[in-house]
Design an enzyme around this catalytic site. Sequence first.
Site, PDB file in Angstrom:
ATOM      1  N   HIS A  50       0.885   5.011   1.323  1.00 47.75           N
ATOM      2  CA  HIS A  50       0.187   6.290   1.915  1.00 47.75           C
ATOM      3  C   HIS A  50       0.324   7.497   1.249  1.00 47.75           C
ATOM      4  CE1 HIS A  50       0.434   3.977   5.955  1.00 47.75           C
ATOM      5  NE2 HIS A  50       1.438   3.460   5.208  1.00 47.75           N
TER       6      HIS A  50
ATOM      7  N   HIS B  79       1.038  -1.101  -0.030  1.00 42.78           N
ATOM      8  CA  HIS B  79       0.077   0.053  -0.075  1.00 42.78           C
ATOM      9  C   HIS B  79       0.936   1.197   0.086  1.00 42.78           C
ATOM     10  CE1 HIS B  79       1.037  -1.350   4.096  1.00 42.78           C
ATOM     11  NE2 HIS B  79       0.732  -0.008   4.599  1.00 42.78           N
TER      12      HIS B  79
HETATM   13  P1  AMP Z   1       1.726   0.609   7.242  1.00 40.16           P
HETATM   14  O1  AMP Z   1       2.454   0.741   8.849  1.00 40.16           O
HETATM   15  O2  AMP Z   1       2.757   1.120   6.354  1.00 40.16           O
HETATM   16  O3  AMP Z   1       1.882  -0.866   6.989  1.00 40.16           O
HETATM   17  O4  AMP Z   1       0.533   0.982   7.395  1.00 40.16           O
HETATM   18  C1  AMP Z   1      -0.648   0.252   7.672  1.00 40.16           C
HETATM   19  C2  AMP Z   1      -1.760   1.495   7.633  1.00 40.16           C
HETATM   20  O5  AMP Z   1      -2.904   0.641   7.538  1.00 40.16           O
HETATM   21  C3  AMP Z   1      -1.796   2.125   9.132  1.00 40.16           C
HETATM   22  O6  AMP Z   1      -1.572   3.408   8.885  1.00 40.16           O
HETATM   23  C4  AMP Z   1      -3.104   1.620   9.685  1.00 40.16           C
HETATM   24  O7  AMP Z   1      -3.573   2.935  10.232  1.00 40.16           O
HETATM   25  C5  AMP Z   1      -3.978   1.307   8.724  1.00 40.16           C
HETATM   26  N1  AMP Z   1      -4.764   0.439   8.650  1.00 40.16           N
HETATM   27  C6  AMP Z   1      -4.938  -0.666   9.224  1.00 40.16           C
HETATM   28  N2  AMP Z   1      -6.011  -1.363   9.247  1.00 40.16           N
HETATM   29  C7  AMP Z   1      -6.790  -0.640   8.471  1.00 40.16           C
HETATM   30  C8  AMP Z   1      -8.330  -0.844   8.089  1.00 40.16           C
HETATM   31  N3  AMP Z   1      -8.816  -1.805   8.404  1.00 40.16           N
HETATM   32  N4  AMP Z   1      -8.729   0.163   7.465  1.00 40.16           N
HETATM   33  C9  AMP Z   1      -8.080   1.216   7.221  1.00 40.16           C
HETATM   34  N5  AMP Z   1      -6.828   1.457   7.319  1.00 40.16           N
HETATM   35  C10 AMP Z   1      -6.384   0.622   8.211  1.00 40.16           C
END
Ligand code: AMP
Length: 138
Positions: free
Chosen positions: A103, A101
Amino acid sequence: MKDSNCIFCKIANGEIPSSTVYEDQDFRVILDLGPAAKGHALILPKEHFKDVCELDEAVAAKVLPLGAKIGAAMKEALGCAGFNLVQNNGVAAGQTVFHFHMHVIPRYENGPEMVTWTPGKEDPEVLAQTAERIKNAL
Ligand code: AMP
Ligand code: ZN
């Protein structure tokens, strides 16, 4: 390929509801549940790739243009002054969900500091050796 145990596969493919801001055949873009700033979004490919090293090249080629499009929309809709595109790979890099993903984090005037680091110092000789080691692994 989808991974039946992956929450981002389920969100990207609409099996779990999300605050979706954009969708096409390859991606769903959602709002992060724990936003670093108002409007913080995540670009999710619909196919499962663990991280950028696994990402299909055709999908990868579409990620940056989509990030730019979402960032520009945030500037217009939310009035942010800029945005960061951030992408974590591996636990050591802060990745917590192992479905690629990107951001898209809106940045507001006088907003909190983030995505920052303290610049270090390095000997040019060490820089050259480090560059050589990486070059040899490509
Ligand atoms: P990373 O640390 O780059 O793996 O980012 C994961 C991101 O996903 C974090 O910013 C979380 O807040 C976000 N996240 C985790 N679960 C969900 C969800 N169910 N819906 C939306 N965002 C999520
Ligand atoms: Zn997945």
